[in-house]
Write an enzyme that holds these catalytic residues in place. Structure first.
Site, PDB file in Angstrom:
ATOM      1  N   ARG A  21     -10.786   1.337  70.066  1.00  0.00           N
ATOM      2  CA  ARG A  21      -9.698   0.322  70.161  1.00  0.00           C
ATOM      3  C   ARG A  21      -8.336   0.817  71.405  1.00  0.00           C
ATOM      4  O   ARG A  21      -7.900   0.056  72.246  1.00  0.00           O
ATOM      5  CB  ARG A  21      -9.153  -0.594  68.908  1.00  0.00           C
ATOM      6  CG  ARG A  21      -8.148  -1.585  69.041  1.00  0.00           C
ATOM      7  CD  ARG A  21      -7.465  -2.242  67.466  1.00  0.00           C
ATOM      8  NE  ARG A  21      -6.576  -1.551  66.708  1.00  0.00           N
ATOM      9  CZ  ARG A  21      -7.068  -1.644  65.491  1.00  0.00           C
ATOM     10  NH1 ARG A  21      -7.209  -2.761  64.896  1.00  0.00           N
ATOM     11  NH2 ARG A  21      -5.987  -0.988  65.079  1.00  0.00           N
ATOM     12  N   ARG A  26      -1.258   0.682  70.110  1.00  0.00           N
ATOM     13  CA  ARG A  26      -0.080   1.032  68.531  1.00  0.00           C
ATOM     14  C   ARG A  26      -0.376   1.641  68.622  1.00  0.00           C
ATOM     15  O   ARG A  26      -0.786   3.571  68.229  1.00  0.00           O
ATOM     16  CB  ARG A  26      -1.021   0.062  68.115  1.00  0.00           C
ATOM     17  CG  ARG A  26      -0.840  -1.464  67.767  1.00  0.00           C
ATOM     18  CD  ARG A  26      -2.150  -2.337  66.964  1.00  0.00           C
ATOM     19  NE  ARG A  26      -2.006  -1.928  65.934  1.00  0.00           N
ATOM     20  CZ  ARG A  26      -2.779  -2.375  65.004  1.00  0.00           C
ATOM     21  NH1 ARG A  26      -3.252  -3.554  64.979  1.00  0.00           N
ATOM     22  NH2 ARG A  26      -2.588  -2.002  63.587  1.00  0.00           N
ATOM     23  N   ARG A  84      -2.838   7.337  57.072  1.00  0.00           N
ATOM     24  CA  ARG A  84      -2.651   5.418  56.648  1.00  0.00           C
ATOM     25  C   ARG A  84      -3.671   5.998  55.330  1.00  0.00           C
ATOM     26  O   ARG A  84      -3.391   4.685  55.076  1.00  0.00           O
ATOM     27  CB  ARG A  84      -2.340   4.669  57.622  1.00  0.00           C
ATOM     28  CG  ARG A  84      -1.006   4.312  58.062  1.00  0.00           C
ATOM     29  CD  ARG A  84      -1.552   3.344  60.014  1.00  0.00           C
ATOM     30  NE  ARG A  84      -1.548   2.364  59.799  1.00  0.00           N
ATOM     31  CZ  ARG A  84      -2.284   1.164  60.242  1.00  0.00           C
ATOM     32  NH1 ARG A  84      -2.460   1.631  61.537  1.00  0.00           N
ATOM     33  NH2 ARG A  84      -2.329  -0.629  59.244  1.00  0.00           N
ATOM     34  N   LYS A 124      -9.658  -7.000  58.707  1.00  0.00           N
ATOM     35  CA  LYS A 124      -9.495  -7.721  56.765  1.00  0.00           C
ATOM     36  C   LYS A 124      -8.758  -8.623  58.191  1.00  0.00           C
ATOM     37  O   LYS A 124      -9.059 -10.368  57.759  1.00  0.00           O
ATOM     38  CB  LYS A 124      -8.410  -7.235  56.176  1.00  0.00           C
ATOM     39  CG  LYS A 124      -8.530  -5.851  55.110  1.00  0.00           C
ATOM     40  CD  LYS A 124      -7.605  -5.524  54.204  1.00  0.00           C
ATOM     41  CE  LYS A 124      -6.643  -4.956  55.260  1.00  0.00           C
ATOM     42  NZ  LYS A 124      -6.599  -4.205  55.468  1.00  0.00           N
ATOM     43  N   ARG A 163      -0.822  -4.788  46.573  1.00  0.00           N
ATOM     44  CA  ARG A 163      -0.752  -2.885  46.746  1.00  0.00           C
ATOM     45  C   ARG A 163      -1.173  -2.022  45.480  1.00  0.00           C
ATOM     46  O   ARG A 163      -1.294  -1.167  45.162  1.00  0.00           O
ATOM     47  CB  ARG A 163      -0.423  -2.545  47.240  1.00  0.00           C
ATOM     48  CG  ARG A 163      -0.406  -2.891  49.140  1.00  0.00           C
ATOM     49  CD  ARG A 163       0.723  -2.769  49.815  1.00  0.00           C
ATOM     50  NE  ARG A 163       0.310  -3.021  51.387  1.00  0.00           N
ATOM     51  CZ  ARG A 163       0.292  -2.759  52.407  1.00  0.00           C
ATOM     52  NH1 ARG A 163      -0.636  -2.118  52.467  1.00  0.00           N
ATOM     53  NH2 ARG A 163       0.481  -3.103  53.526  1.00  0.00           N
TER      54      ARG A 163
END
Length: 194
Positions: free
Chosen positions: A127, A139, A150, A14, A88
């Site tokens: 990644r 991250r 998540r 996104k 959301r």
């Protein structure tokens, strides 16, 4: 000018697609997280409310987020707005629809980037591996365990929006696993029809 919502789980692309739309079409990305951080440091009345809630460790209310979005809408955007991270929930979707109607604006499309969850976890691991290889920080949420949590949260909270926007005939589902440029071309096709 088009106003759109980008839906898709974390890691679906996104943010990448939003960047392309901002650069190529003059759209303004309204990222909830970015707006909250910006408001907190702005010193405005809304910013003080955000800072107070965040300092208590609380969740920022829908009313505050809608207020921040309303401030951004008032500034306008030549190419339209990209809603990223909002709504959301169904309650937030209704609040956004009411706000847009009050402002004389419409939601032109809801674009869902559909992905294969197992491949998505692989993408996130890749990644993280690439970041490590380059000596970059990884991250905290780029581990399979955290990412899967998540992902479950996304589906639990956001899945009802897919049906909501499908019923309103606003939903456009695109293959989020395609090459980045192919996804961008598919997004452009949706916007050109909006």
């Amino acid at each position: 000018m088009a106003n759109i919502i980008l839906l898709g789980p974390p890691g679906a692309g996104k943010g990448t697609q939003a960047e392309k739309l901002v650069a190529g079409r003059g759209m303004v990305q309204l990222s909830t997280g970015d707006m909250l951080r910006e408001a907190k440091s702005s010193g405005s009345e809304m910013g003080r409310k955000v800072a107070e809630v965040m300092e208590r460790g609380g969740l920022v209310t829908d009313e505050i987020v809608i207020g921040l979005i309303e401030e951004k809408l008032a500034k306008g955007a030549p190419g339209g707005f990209i809603f990223d991270g909002f709504p959301r929930t169904l309650k937030q979707a209704d609040a956004l629809a009411e706000l847009l109607a009050r402002k004389g604006l419409a939601l032109d499309a809801v674009i869902e980037l559909v992905v294969d969850d197992a491949a998505l976890v692989g993408r996130i691991v890749k990644r993280a591996d690439e970041a490590r290889a380059k000596g970059q920080a990884v991250r905290k949420d780029d581990t399979p365990e955290v990412f899967e949590v998540r992902l479950r949260e996304y589906y639990k909270n956001t899945a009802p929006l897919i049906g909501y926007y499908w019923a309103k005939k606003s939903l456009r589902q695109l293959d989020g696993m395609a090459e980045m440029d192919a996804v961008a071309a598919a997004v452009a096709k949706v916007l050109d029809k909006a």
